[in-house]
Design an enzyme around this catalytic site. Structure first.
Site, PDB file in Angstrom:
ATOM      1  N   CYS A  86       0.776  -1.217   0.036  1.00 14.13           N
ATOM      2  CA  CYS A  86       0.129  -0.017   0.036  1.00 14.13           C
ATOM      3  C   CYS A  86       0.809   1.400  -0.031  1.00 14.13           C
ATOM      4  O   CYS A  86       1.499   1.495  -1.047  1.00 14.13           O
ATOM      5  CB  CYS A  86      -0.928  -0.159   1.188  1.00 14.13           C
ATOM      6  SG  CYS A  86      -2.379   0.993   0.965  1.00 14.13           S
ATOM      7  N   HIS A 195      -3.261  -5.765   1.185  1.00 13.30           N
ATOM      8  CA  HIS A 195      -2.599  -6.124   2.318  1.00 13.30           C
ATOM      9  C   HIS A 195      -2.439  -7.469   2.845  1.00 13.30           C
ATOM     10  O   HIS A 195      -3.521  -8.061   3.708  1.00 13.30           O
ATOM     11  CB  HIS A 195      -3.499  -5.132   3.533  1.00 13.30           C
ATOM     12  CG  HIS A 195      -3.443  -3.640   3.340  1.00 13.30           C
ATOM     13  ND1 HIS A 195      -2.352  -2.917   4.118  1.00 13.30           N
ATOM     14  CD2 HIS A 195      -4.066  -2.773   2.680  1.00 13.30           C
ATOM     15  CE1 HIS A 195      -2.337  -1.924   3.778  1.00 13.30           C
ATOM     16  NE2 HIS A 195      -3.541  -1.583   3.072  1.00 13.30           N
ATOM     17  N   GLU A 197      -0.643  -8.601   5.025  1.00 14.25           N
ATOM     18  CA  GLU A 197      -0.678  -8.675   6.533  1.00 14.25           C
ATOM     19  C   GLU A 197      -1.884  -8.648   7.299  1.00 14.25           C
ATOM     20  O   GLU A 197      -2.276  -8.972   8.463  1.00 14.25           O
ATOM     21  CB  GLU A 197       0.210  -7.625   7.180  1.00 14.25           C
ATOM     22  CG  GLU A 197      -0.223  -6.281   7.274  1.00 14.25           C
ATOM     23  CD  GLU A 197      -0.456  -5.549   5.965  1.00 14.25           C
ATOM     24  OE1 GLU A 197      -0.187  -6.038   4.738  1.00 14.25           O
ATOM     25  OE2 GLU A 197      -0.958  -4.279   5.865  1.00 14.25           O
TER      26      GLU A 197
END
Lengths: 228, 84
Positions: A86, A195, A197
């Site tokens: 990002c 994302h 994560e």
């Protein structure tokens, strides 16, 4: 294996990144503040999402001049895995570690929701744990993820298989060629808008991001751990 | 002292989603004569005399930081401010 999570003023996905590595992967990880100038003790560098320097001027434009970025460049040149997610991707673009630039989303809105991605290239150090063409679900959260590069660059990206992830089904932000993530020519710097994560546990809605981090660890073990 | 006005806009070849939305809004207000809208940034810099060529200095700053040459064009105007 030891990961660095780089923290800029305004980063806000650093804790998620740390959690993914420490708790889900069980590897060593450390936060590194943007004014450090040495990353020699790390095996992989993670640039998390957020709004570094308030996204003033352009996303990533100011962060790219912080002290730590010289060390990130060195790590990239040394062939270490460097992952920008990002805002981290935007910083890598501004720093010239990846080609192209980000425009505002086509619909002008900030979009925060899970999207489907196709793994276009599973022969990178970031994607070897995925199947070729695997469709995965990973959330996006950005206002400027509308990837752009000139025609020549796009041709090169395709020829060198540098497009790693594409949006599957529907393109949320208008990005060129449905690009969601690309690697550099050498294949050790990955930038992606989704994302991973935030997708490391079924409780979060998806664990599809975990394989990305596992791929990095597998790559490192294969190249650094001598088997008896 | 120089006063420098810097204008940064998306390149002609790059679609400007904000400009397109504003054009649509103007059309809906029946300003149908509007053919194109490009949205950009305007910056004012006050720069001290440093012995360096002012044009060279401003161009360098634009290319390094103020504009992203991959998607943006820039132009600038230099005014010599009156010394107090």
């Amino acid at each position: 294996m030891k990961f660095a999570v780089i923290v800029f003023p305004g980063s806000n996905c650093d804790v998620d990144m740390y959690h993914a590595i420490a708790d889900e992967l069980g590897e060593e990880v450390e936060y590194v503040w943007h004014d450090e100038d040495n990353l020699d003790r790390f095996d992989a560098i993670l640039l998390p999402g957020g709004f570094s320097y308030g996204d003033y001027l352009r996303s990533g434009a100011i962060a790219r001049f912080s002290k730590v970025m010289a060390a990130v460049k060195q790590a990239a040149e040394a062939g270490k895995p460097v992952l920008g997610v990002c805002n981290g991707f935007q910083i890598l673009l501004e720093a010239g570690l990846l080609p192209g630039a980000m425009r505002r989303n086509q619909g002008l809105k900030f979009i925060c929701r899970p999207v489907r991605l196709t793994v276009e290239n599973n022969e990178t150090m970031f994607t070897s744990a995925y199947e070729k063409g695997e469709v995965i679900t990973i959330p996006i959260a950005h206002g400027e993820g509308n990837y752009y590069c000139d025609e020549q660059t796009l041709k090169r990206l395709i020829e060198n298989r540098q497009i790693v992830f594409r949006y599957h089904g529907e393109n949320p932000n208008g990005s060129l060629a449905d690009i969601a993530g690309i690697v550099n020519e050498r294949g050790n710097v990955l930038g992606m808008m989704p994302h991973p994560e935030r997708a490391v546990d079924a409780l979060l809605g998806s664990a599809d991001g975990l394989k990305l981090f596992r791929s990095i660890v597998n790559y490192w073990r294969e190249t650094h751990v001598v088997t008896a | 002292m120089y006063k420098v006005k810097v204008y940064v806009t998306l390149r002609e070849s790059v679609l400007d989603p904000q400009g397109t939305a504003v054009k649509g809004a103007l059309h809906s207000l029946s300003y149908t004569e509007v053919k194109d809208v490009r949205i950009g940034k305007f910056m004012e810099l006050v720069i001290e005399e440093s012995g360096r060529d002012i044009n060279e200095l401003v161009r360098e700053m634009c290319e390094k930081l103020l504009a992203n040459p991959v998607i943006e064009d820039y132009r600038y105007e230099i005014e010599e401010a009156v010394a107090r």
